[in-house]
Design a protein around this motif. Structure first.
Motif, mmCIF file in Angstrom:
data_model
loop_
_atom_site.group_PDB
_atom_site.id
_atom_site.type_symbol
_atom_site.label_atom_id
_atom_site.label_comp_id
_atom_site.label_asym_id
_atom_site.label_seq_id
_atom_site.Cartn_x
_atom_site.Cartn_y
_atom_site.Cartn_z
ATOM 1 N N ASP A 20 -87.263 57.478 -3.598
ATOM 2 C CA ASP A 20 -86.838 57.643 -4.986
ATOM 3 C C ASP A 20 -86.681 56.314 -5.715
ATOM 4 O O ASP A 20 -86.250 56.291 -6.865
ATOM 5 C CB ASP A 20 -85.499 58.400 -5.058
ATOM 6 C CG ASP A 20 -85.679 59.890 -4.885
ATOM 7 O OD1 ASP A 20 -86.774 60.395 -5.211
ATOM 8 O OD2 ASP A 20 -84.736 60.544 -4.415
ATOM 9 N N LYS A 21 -87.009 55.215 -5.040
ATOM 10 C CA LYS A 21 -86.898 53.877 -5.623
ATOM 11 C C LYS A 21 -85.495 53.681 -6.218
ATOM 12 O O LYS A 21 -85.311 53.468 -7.416
ATOM 13 C CB LYS A 21 -87.967 53.655 -6.690
ATOM 14 C CG LYS A 21 -89.378 53.980 -6.231
ATOM 15 C CD LYS A 21 -89.865 53.017 -5.170
ATOM 16 C CE LYS A 21 -91.266 53.367 -4.688
ATOM 17 N NZ LYS A 21 -92.270 53.323 -5.731
ATOM 18 N N THR A 22 -84.509 53.754 -5.357
ATOM 19 C CA THR A 22 -83.118 53.618 -5.779
ATOM 20 C C THR A 22 -82.775 52.142 -5.976
ATOM 21 O O THR A 22 -82.952 51.327 -5.069
ATOM 22 C CB THR A 22 -82.165 54.222 -4.733
ATOM 23 O OG1 THR A 22 -82.503 55.599 -4.536
ATOM 24 C CG2 THR A 22 -80.720 54.126 -5.205
ATOM 25 N N ARG B 236 -78.785 53.209 -9.740
ATOM 26 C CA ARG B 236 -79.441 54.405 -10.264
ATOM 27 C C ARG B 236 -80.781 54.586 -9.567
ATOM 28 O O ARG B 236 -81.326 53.656 -8.972
ATOM 29 C CB ARG B 236 -79.673 54.317 -11.776
ATOM 30 C CG ARG B 236 -80.523 53.144 -12.221
ATOM 31 C CD ARG B 236 -81.014 53.331 -13.636
ATOM 32 N NE ARG B 236 -81.920 54.468 -13.760
ATOM 33 C CZ ARG B 236 -82.511 54.823 -14.892
ATOM 34 N NH1 ARG B 236 -82.290 54.142 -16.006
ATOM 35 N NH2 ARG B 236 -83.322 55.848 -14.933
ATOM 36 N N ASN B 237 -81.313 55.813 -9.635
ATOM 37 C CA ASN B 237 -82.657 56.089 -9.150
ATOM 38 C C ASN B 237 -83.657 55.771 -10.254
ATOM 39 O O ASN B 237 -83.522 56.252 -11.385
ATOM 40 C CB ASN B 237 -82.802 57.551 -8.738
ATOM 41 C CG ASN B 237 -82.060 57.868 -7.456
ATOM 42 O OD1 ASN B 237 -81.724 56.959 -6.699
ATOM 43 N ND2 ASN B 237 -81.795 59.137 -7.205
ATOM 44 N N GLY C 235 -86.886 56.530 -9.861
ATOM 45 C CA GLY C 235 -87.908 57.571 -9.786
ATOM 46 C C GLY C 235 -88.995 57.211 -8.787
ATOM 47 O O GLY C 235 -89.403 56.052 -8.682
ATOM 48 N N HIS C 236 -89.470 58.221 -8.059
ATOM 49 C CA HIS C 236 -90.459 57.950 -7.013
ATOM 50 C C HIS C 236 -91.785 57.455 -7.572
ATOM 51 O O HIS C 236 -92.577 56.821 -6.868
ATOM 52 C CB HIS C 236 -90.700 59.216 -6.175
ATOM 53 C CG HIS C 236 -91.419 60.300 -6.930
ATOM 54 N ND1 HIS C 236 -90.762 61.205 -7.733
ATOM 55 C CD2 HIS C 236 -92.737 60.598 -7.013
ATOM 56 C CE1 HIS C 236 -91.647 62.030 -8.283
ATOM 57 N NE2 HIS C 236 -92.848 61.691 -7.860
ATOM 58 N N TYR D 99 -87.743 48.767 1.754
ATOM 59 C CA TYR D 99 -87.021 48.253 0.592
ATOM 60 C C TYR D 99 -87.576 46.891 0.235
ATOM 61 O O TYR D 99 -88.232 46.223 1.044
ATOM 62 C CB TYR D 99 -85.515 48.174 0.857
ATOM 63 C CG TYR D 99 -85.085 47.116 1.846
ATOM 64 C CD1 TYR D 99 -84.574 45.893 1.415
ATOM 65 C CD2 TYR D 99 -85.159 47.336 3.228
ATOM 66 C CE1 TYR D 99 -84.162 44.929 2.309
ATOM 67 C CE2 TYR D 99 -84.748 46.387 4.132
ATOM 68 C CZ TYR D 99 -84.254 45.176 3.677
ATOM 69 O OH TYR D 99 -83.847 44.217 4.571
ATOM 70 N N VAL E 140 -84.669 47.505 -4.354
ATOM 71 C CA VAL E 140 -85.109 48.886 -4.555
ATOM 72 C C VAL E 140 -85.378 49.484 -3.189
ATOM 73 O O VAL E 140 -86.042 48.867 -2.339
ATOM 74 C CB VAL E 140 -86.372 48.939 -5.433
ATOM 75 C CG1 VAL E 140 -86.973 50.331 -5.443
ATOM 76 C CG2 VAL E 140 -86.042 48.510 -6.855
ATOM 77 N N VAL F 187 -74.751 51.729 -5.271
ATOM 78 C CA VAL F 187 -75.943 52.354 -5.846
ATOM 79 C C VAL F 187 -75.832 52.271 -7.360
ATOM 80 O O VAL F 187 -74.806 52.634 -7.943
ATOM 81 C CB VAL F 187 -76.068 53.819 -5.387
ATOM 82 C CG1 VAL F 187 -77.232 54.494 -6.111
ATOM 83 C CG2 VAL F 187 -76.272 53.886 -3.885
#
Length: 377
Positions: free
Chosen positions: A335-337, A352-353, A355-356, A316, A331, A350
């Motif tokens: 999934d780079k949350t 949002r995601n 996206g990887h 992270y 992050v 959390v």
């Protein structure tokens, strides 16, 4: 012409400017942006330098990029609101920038964005950087300034930082670190929007200074000085005239992966506990004159990520500390949350995601009610 009956008069006409600003400051940023279109007087009120200090200018969201080889173009720009919900405040197409084949955001400072604007045409070679110009823009108003080129060698790239604080000046500066062959900093070159010129300054920090440029290290512009973390557990500091130079020792220099941010008008630092690589320490520079750090908070990745042992800088990364409260954004995972940790309540949420395929830099954006640059276009 007869006066309108009392019941048909516009009640807003009797409001003073100060009262209108007091009302506007209670609305969210998106609404205030729309209110500029109500009439010329409201547009002038919102654009006024003194009034802008009273209007909402807090963390609004984050710019970031994604890379996907299955689409064309493979590079895409994104913006997410700080809540992760709703229509994004900014649509980051950068279509308002002229003659740009590719736009690469580099830094964001108090509402202005620094980008490399690559020109159309082939590169000189696979290992060389294409032709580009620096552009500083206000994404909210779509105004921009293209900077003259600095004194680069052919194919050279430098770490560039944007420095702007409307409470100090309506002008901005861009600082480049001038490096020797082995990345030692030999000086800085500073562009001033007030003069429209680049000025080269020899380093006042001494030898063997290497500015960090990995693990999402953000430089911090605070109180008229740029602060950057180095590989030697120090923070190098310089003013925008290249006259004042100093170094600040990081707290717990034996710790690992030191990065810096700012919150509530103070410099803060993050590092990994030398006795526990899964524990993060957060420090605040309590006394700027004596370099006195105080330990603000510690937190384990077990608390942040539901019992999982995650290492800072690998699993992270910290994006930013909220400028007005004890809230850390980071992050996490494949999934780079996008997540947030509230230090006071020790709560994680959390958002949002992303996206990887998303990638750094993740640039925090503070909305700016700024109608034109001081030096024009």
């Amino acid at each position: 012409m007869e006066d309108l009956p009392m019941g048909r008069r516009n009640p807003a006409a009797s409001l003073t400017d100060d009262l209108i600003v007091e009302i506007l400051r209670r609305f969210p940023v998106r609404s205030v942006c729309r209110f500029k279109r109500v009439c010329r007087s409201w547009r002038s009120l919102i654009a006024d330098h003194e009034h802008r200090k009273k209007l909402p200018q807090t963390l609004s969201g984050f710019f970031y990029e994604s890379l996907n080889g299955e689409r064309c173009p493979c590079l895409a720009h994104h913006f997410t609101n700080v809540s992760g919900k709703g229509v994004p405040l900014i649509f980051p197409s950068f279509s308002f920038l002229p003659q740009c084949d590719t736009v690469v955001p580099l830094d964001c400072c108090n509402g202005l964005l620094l980008c490399r604007c690559f020109q159309p045409g082939p590169n000189n070679g696979d290992d060389e950087v294409g032709v580009f110009h620096y552009v500083v823009c206000n994404p909210a108003t779509k105004e921009w300034v293209m900077l003259p080129d600095a004194n680069w060698a052919n194919g050279e790239t430098r770490i560039a930082c944007l420095c702007f604080d409307q409470a100090i000046s309506s002008h901005f500066d861009v600082l480049e670190y001038v490096e020797a062959e082995y990345e030692d900093v030999t000086g800085v070159e500073i562009y001033s929007s007030e003069t429209g010129l680049w000025t080269l300054h020899e380093s006042g920090w001494g030898d063997d200074v290497v500015v960090r440029h990995w693990a999402n290290p953000r430089s911090v512009f605070l109180n008229g000085f740029l602060h950057s973390a180095t590989c030697a557990a120090e923070i190098v500091v310089v003013d925008m005239e290249g006259k004042k130079w100093r170094t600040i020792a990081m707290p717990e220099p034996e710790g690992d992966t030191g990065i810096i941010h700012q919150t509530q008008g103070r410099l803060c630092a993050f590092n990994v506990d030398p006795d526990d690589i899964f524990r993060l320490s957060i420090w605040i520079l309590e006394d700027y004159d004596t370099d006195n750090w105080i330990l603000k908070h510690t937190v384990s990745s077990l608390r942040l990520f539901g019992g999982k042992k995650s290492q800072f800088g690998f699993d992270y990364q910290i994006i930013v500390v909220h400028p007005e409260c004890n809230l850390i954004f980071f992050v996490y995972g494949w999934d780079k949350t996008l997540m947030a940790y509230e230090m006071d309540r020790k709560e994680v949420r959390v958002i949002r995601n992303l996206g990887h395929d998303s990638s750094d830099p993740y640039l925090p954006y503070v909305s700016l009610f700024y109608e034109s640059f001081a030096d024009g276009r």
